[in-house]
Design a protein around this motif. Structure first.
Motif, PDB file in Angstrom:
ATOM      1  N   MET A 232       0.853  -1.203   0.000  1.00 16.69           N
ATOM      2  CA  MET A 232       0.000   0.000   0.000  1.00 16.69           C
ATOM      3  C   MET A 232       0.881   1.242   0.000  1.00 16.69           C
ATOM      4  O   MET A 232       1.813   1.360   0.780  1.00 16.69           O
ATOM      5  CB  MET A 232      -0.913  -0.003   1.234  1.00 16.69           C
ATOM      6  N   SER A 233       0.610   2.174  -0.902  1.00 12.10           N
ATOM      7  CA  SER A 233       1.449   3.364  -1.020  1.00 12.10           C
ATOM      8  C   SER A 233       1.237   4.292   0.161  1.00 12.10           C
ATOM      9  O   SER A 233       0.151   4.338   0.763  1.00 12.10           O
ATOM     10  CB  SER A 233       1.129   4.104  -2.323  1.00 12.10           C
ATOM     11  N   HIS A 234       2.288   5.044   0.486  1.00  9.16           N
ATOM     12  CA  HIS A 234       2.226   5.982   1.600  1.00  9.16           C
ATOM     13  C   HIS A 234       1.483   7.242   1.181  1.00  9.16           C
ATOM     14  O   HIS A 234       1.686   7.773   0.093  1.00  9.16           O
ATOM     15  CB  HIS A 234       3.642   6.345   2.049  1.00  9.16           C
ATOM     16  N   VAL A 235       0.595   7.718   2.027  1.00 11.45           N
ATOM     17  CA  VAL A 235      -0.195   8.914   1.754  1.00 11.45           C
ATOM     18  C   VAL A 235       0.338  10.058   2.596  1.00 11.45           C
ATOM     19  O   VAL A 235       0.498   9.930   3.816  1.00 11.45           O
ATOM     20  CB  VAL A 235      -1.690   8.683   2.078  1.00 11.45           C
ATOM     21  N   ASN A 236       0.628  11.175   1.961  1.00 11.01           N
ATOM     22  CA  ASN A 236       1.078  12.358   2.683  1.00 11.01           C
ATOM     23  C   ASN A 236      -0.125  13.092   3.270  1.00 11.01           C
ATOM     24  O   ASN A 236      -0.967  13.610   2.527  1.00 11.01           O
ATOM     25  CB  ASN A 236       1.847  13.298   1.754  1.00 11.01           C
ATOM     26  N   VAL A 237      -0.219  13.104   4.580  1.00  7.56           N
ATOM     27  CA  VAL A 237      -1.312  13.789   5.263  1.00  7.56           C
ATOM     28  C   VAL A 237      -0.850  15.202   5.625  1.00  7.56           C
ATOM     29  O   VAL A 237       0.111  15.371   6.379  1.00  7.56           O
ATOM     30  CB  VAL A 237      -1.744  13.031   6.538  1.00  7.56           C
TER      31      VAL A 237
END
Length: 389
Positions: A1-6
């Motif tokens: 799962m790709s990392h999401v920038n919050v």
């Protein structure tokens, strides 16, 4: 799962660590530079056309509007090195500064034709008041640096009101005098503010940011060289255009080499005086590179018979721009401890370039000679440093 920038909506704006490892330019800063280069290209294009038409007074307008572009870029760059909290509010304020630079770029042709432009002043005001908001956030989030931040915010706001009031002035003398007076006030704001406490900028990050803009502005020189190539393809192997093609490429490659022949981060670590001299001195580096591209483009127009000026005028404009660039780098490298012989070579290179251009040979010869002299300076650096190591 790709990392999401919050990205948080808002966070406390606290200072960055000036010794943070692996600190590099962010994607937002890279976008910021690309947007600002539009304004730089617009200013350079106006000087190119003015030079090609023999309107040498346009040089003053070019220098003036370039100051506004550079000053807004530099103020944000130094702030971001110290207080980049990367929340939604910070990004939106950054976007506002970008939008202001595009407004300024759109008003540059009007400024060159009428000496005044409400769009230029409006765009500059958007950028500067966005910086006021940035500094007010820093004052709220960093109590130890509050006095410095508030000095920046108030100083920027006061000077900006004066820039807006300048729209009421008319006449070249009044406009020039008021411009240089306000430039002095702009330059004094950081000097006064930093006396209350040095902002926690990252020297290596700042050096990288300056280097990246230098590379981007060098694109103006490359563009002029491409125009010469296109002209050569359309008109055949015309000697003047071929000389500009070869000379232009030698100029851009050599300018790049001379800039990166020494690390500049140390200049921002040598104390407050060295930091200000290097930071402010880069105005001449950036403006001379942009002026070099404009002069090369005018040289192409001259060879193609589309300009209304002389070989000497365009040649001196080119040589003068390159000489300023070389002398600025020479001075900065001397501050970094460059050998005396290197400083002497830098001084001589600039004088030789101006001397050749003053003679008034065909502009293609001037461009080619300029490229060859710069290439010789690069070769001298490579040879002498090789001997030392």
């Amino acid at each position: 799962m790709s990392h999401v920038n919050v990205v948080p909506l808002s966070r406390r704006m606290q200072p960055r660590d000036p010794h943070e490892p692996h600190r590099v330019a962010t994607p937002l800063e890279l976008l910021f530079d690309l947007v600002f280069v539009v304004a730089i290209a617009s200013a350079a294009a106006q000087w190119h056309h003015g030079l090609a038409e023999g309107h040498l007074g346009d040089l003053v307008n070019f220098v003036m509007v370039f100051f506004a572009i550079w000053w807004a870029w530099m103020n944000y760059t130094w702030f971001a090195s110290s207080y980049d909290c990367d929340d939604v509010t910070y990004r939106l304020l950054t976007f506002a500064i970008m939008a202001g630079s595009l407004m300024l770029a759109a008003g540059i042709p009007e400024l060159f034709s009428t000496e005044q432009s409400g769009l230029v002043v409006g765009g500059y005001a958007v950028m500067r008041f966005a910086m006021v908001a940035m500094w007010l956030r820093a004052a709220a989030g960093h109590p130890e640096g509050r006095r410095t931040a508030l000095t920046y915010a108030s100083g920027i706001a006061i000077v900006q009101v004066l820039w807006i009031a300048r729209l009421l002035l008319h006449g070249q003398t009044a406009l020039l005098a008021s411009f240089f007076a306000l430039v002095v006030l702009e330059l004094l704001v950081p000097i006064v503010a930093e006396r209350h406490g040095i902002t926690p900028f990252h020297p290596h990050h700042i050096a990288e940011r300056y280097a990246l803009l230098t590379i981007i502005v060098l694109g103006e020189v490359i563009l002029a060289s491409v125009q010469a190539v296109q002209g050569a393809l359309e008109q055949g192997a015309e000697a003047g255009l071929l000389a500009i093609v070869v000379g232009g490429l030698l100029i851009v490659f050599s300018m790049w080499w001379l800039y990166f022949k020494r690390e500049h981060a140390g200049l921002f670590e040598g104390g407050i005086r060295s930091t200000f001299v290097t930071g402010y001195g880069h105005y001449l580096v950036f403006v001379s590179v942009a002026a070099t591209g404009a002069a090369l483009a005018a040289a192409v127009d001259l060879v193609q018979g589309e300009a209304h000026t002389t070989d000497r005028v365009v040649g001196v404009a080119l040589a003068g721009a390159v000489a300023v660039y070389v002398w600025c780098l020479t001075a900065m490298h001397a501050m970094a401890g460059a050998p005396v012989v290197e400083t002497r070579v830098g001084v001589v290179v600039g004088l030789v370039l101006l001397g050749v251009a003053a003679i008034g040979p065909p502009v293609g010869v001037t461009v080619l000679t300029t490229g060859l002299v710069l290439a010789a300076a690069v070769a001298h650096h490579v040879w002498t440093t090789r001997a030392v190591t």
